[in-house]
Scaffold this motif. Sequence first.
Motif, PDB file in Angstrom:
ATOM      1  N   CYS A 148      26.292  79.638  66.434  1.00  0.00           N
ATOM      2  CA  CYS A 148      25.097  79.377  65.970  1.00  0.00           C
ATOM      3  C   CYS A 148      24.600  80.413  65.070  1.00  0.00           C
ATOM      4  O   CYS A 148      23.971  80.221  63.786  1.00  0.00           O
ATOM      5  CB  CYS A 148      24.169  78.811  67.039  1.00  0.00           C
TER       6      CYS A 148
ATOM      7  N   MET B  48      24.611  65.088  72.519  1.00  0.00           N
ATOM      8  CA  MET B  48      23.397  65.832  72.492  1.00  0.00           C
ATOM      9  C   MET B  48      22.615  65.296  73.620  1.00  0.00           C
ATOM     10  O   MET B  48      22.498  64.072  74.143  1.00  0.00           O
ATOM     11  CB  MET B  48      22.464  65.109  71.035  1.00  0.00           C
TER      12      MET B  48
ATOM     13  N   GLY C 143      26.673  74.410  77.565  1.00  0.00           N
ATOM     14  CA  GLY C 143      25.969  73.931  76.551  1.00  0.00           C
ATOM     15  C   GLY C 143      25.218  74.735  75.798  1.00  0.00           C
ATOM     16  O   GLY C 143      25.201  75.989  76.122  1.00  0.00           O
ATOM     17  N   ILE C 144      24.287  74.343  74.870  1.00  0.00           N
ATOM     18  CA  ILE C 144      23.623  75.319  74.139  1.00  0.00           C
ATOM     19  C   ILE C 144      22.267  74.518  73.991  1.00  0.00           C
ATOM     20  O   ILE C 144      22.152  73.357  73.637  1.00  0.00           O
ATOM     21  CB  ILE C 144      24.233  75.483  72.601  1.00  0.00           C
TER      22      ILE C 144
ATOM     23  N   LEU D  23      27.501  70.079  64.193  1.00  0.00           N
ATOM     24  CA  LEU D  23      27.673  69.660  65.384  1.00  0.00           C
ATOM     25  C   LEU D  23      27.702  68.164  65.394  1.00  0.00           C
ATOM     26  O   LEU D  23      28.575  67.277  66.031  1.00  0.00           O
ATOM     27  CB  LEU D  23      26.812  69.939  66.356  1.00  0.00           C
TER      28      LEU D  23
ATOM     29  N   ILE E 275      23.582  72.182  62.826  1.00  0.00           N
ATOM     30  CA  ILE E 275      23.312  71.149  63.725  1.00  0.00           C
ATOM     31  C   ILE E 275      23.990  69.710  62.953  1.00  0.00           C
ATOM     32  O   ILE E 275      24.756  69.164  63.640  1.00  0.00           O
ATOM     33  CB  ILE E 275      21.880  70.609  63.850  1.00  0.00           C
TER      34      ILE E 275
ATOM     35  N   GLU F 166      29.225  79.474  71.841  1.00  0.00           N
ATOM     36  CA  GLU F 166      28.337  78.686  70.892  1.00  0.00           C
ATOM     37  C   GLU F 166      27.252  79.497  70.251  1.00  0.00           C
ATOM     38  O   GLU F 166      26.764  79.078  69.138  1.00  0.00           O
ATOM     39  CB  GLU F 166      28.067  77.584  71.698  1.00  0.00           C
TER      40      GLU F 166
ATOM     41  N   GLU G 116      28.243  70.260  74.142  1.00  0.00           N
ATOM     42  CA  GLU G 116      27.121  69.742  74.323  1.00  0.00           C
ATOM     43  C   GLU G 116      25.834  70.469  73.751  1.00  0.00           C
ATOM     44  O   GLU G 116      26.007  71.833  73.993  1.00  0.00           O
ATOM     45  CB  GLU G 116      26.402  69.435  75.740  1.00  0.00           C
ATOM     46  N   PHE G 117      24.873  69.937  72.985  1.00  0.00           N
ATOM     47  CA  PHE G 117      23.739  70.753  72.719  1.00  0.00           C
ATOM     48  C   PHE G 117      22.473  70.116  73.002  1.00  0.00           C
ATOM     49  O   PHE G 117      22.408  68.900  73.038  1.00  0.00           O
ATOM     50  CB  PHE G 117      23.843  70.913  71.127  1.00  0.00           C
TER      51      PHE G 117
END
Length: 319
Positions: free
Chosen positions: A316, A229, A247-248, A215, A212, A312, A193-194
Amino acid sequence: MQNLSDVLASSSTPEKLKAVLTVTTETCIAISDALKQGSLAGILGMAGNENVQGEEQKKLDVISNDMLKDALFACPAVRAIASEEEDYIVPANTDGEYFIAFDPLDGSSNIDINAMVGTIFSIYHQTGNSPAVEADFLIPGKEQVAAGYVLYGPSTMLVLTTGNGVNMFTYDPTKQIFTLTNENIQVPEETQEFAINMSNQRFWSDSIQSYINELIKGKDGSRDKDFNMRWVAAMVGDVHRILCRGGIFLYPWDNKDPAKPGKLRLMYEANPMAMLLEQAGGKAHTHTQRILDIQPEAIHQRVAVVLGAANEVDKCLSY
């Protein structure tokens, strides 16, 4: 079940810090009660003025700020206060021992649609023999002695660290206390999840756009797994989700406004959330460095933020 007072009493938390935390959390309960009244109390809508960041204030921005400021000002342990809604720091008690910085109502754009908002706070130990000035307040986040937030959602929750892990408390309205409901929270190292504000995509750096896009491609790209998302439009809500299930969260550097290359405020948003994430096994960085290592230059300084699951965040930053 233990309540907040029990947990603080059983820890090595200094008495004066307990007093600051007690005043802060009790005031947040009063803010929660005000939020529940909504339109019935005439507290929704715009206040008709802007804060120091040039953001239009909601009525509840002003109300919650005044509630916290007044309560903390009266607490003998508080030496000075800094708030998103105050142009300058507010000196309190010269012989106080603690600075507290806070965002009184994070996500206030959600108020009028009855969505998630919260209060974020950051506390430092700092003594002196004269009234505090802004320069005294410019302390790196790694020097925080406590950090947390109160989330005003279906239930009112307190998430707190005093440097020995992260605990979650749920407000019990029948007893009017915060009760410990989750102890020693740990963020999973991996995630699918982001959270990011996609409306700013065209302003991001090429590296963030590449990250992104990978992802979004999910299994059809290089990541070999699909991502979901999520975006609450209140940092306190997005961070709470990460602490609950991983998540991030990103509010990256962008070129939308050269005067504001970062969106989130270091002292009362990024620093307290970074402390919570690191205490829970996660990571929190700008695009160039660990957030808690930043030497603040101003009380309302803005920074880019990438925080969440450790692996994560590393992925990134590798972009």
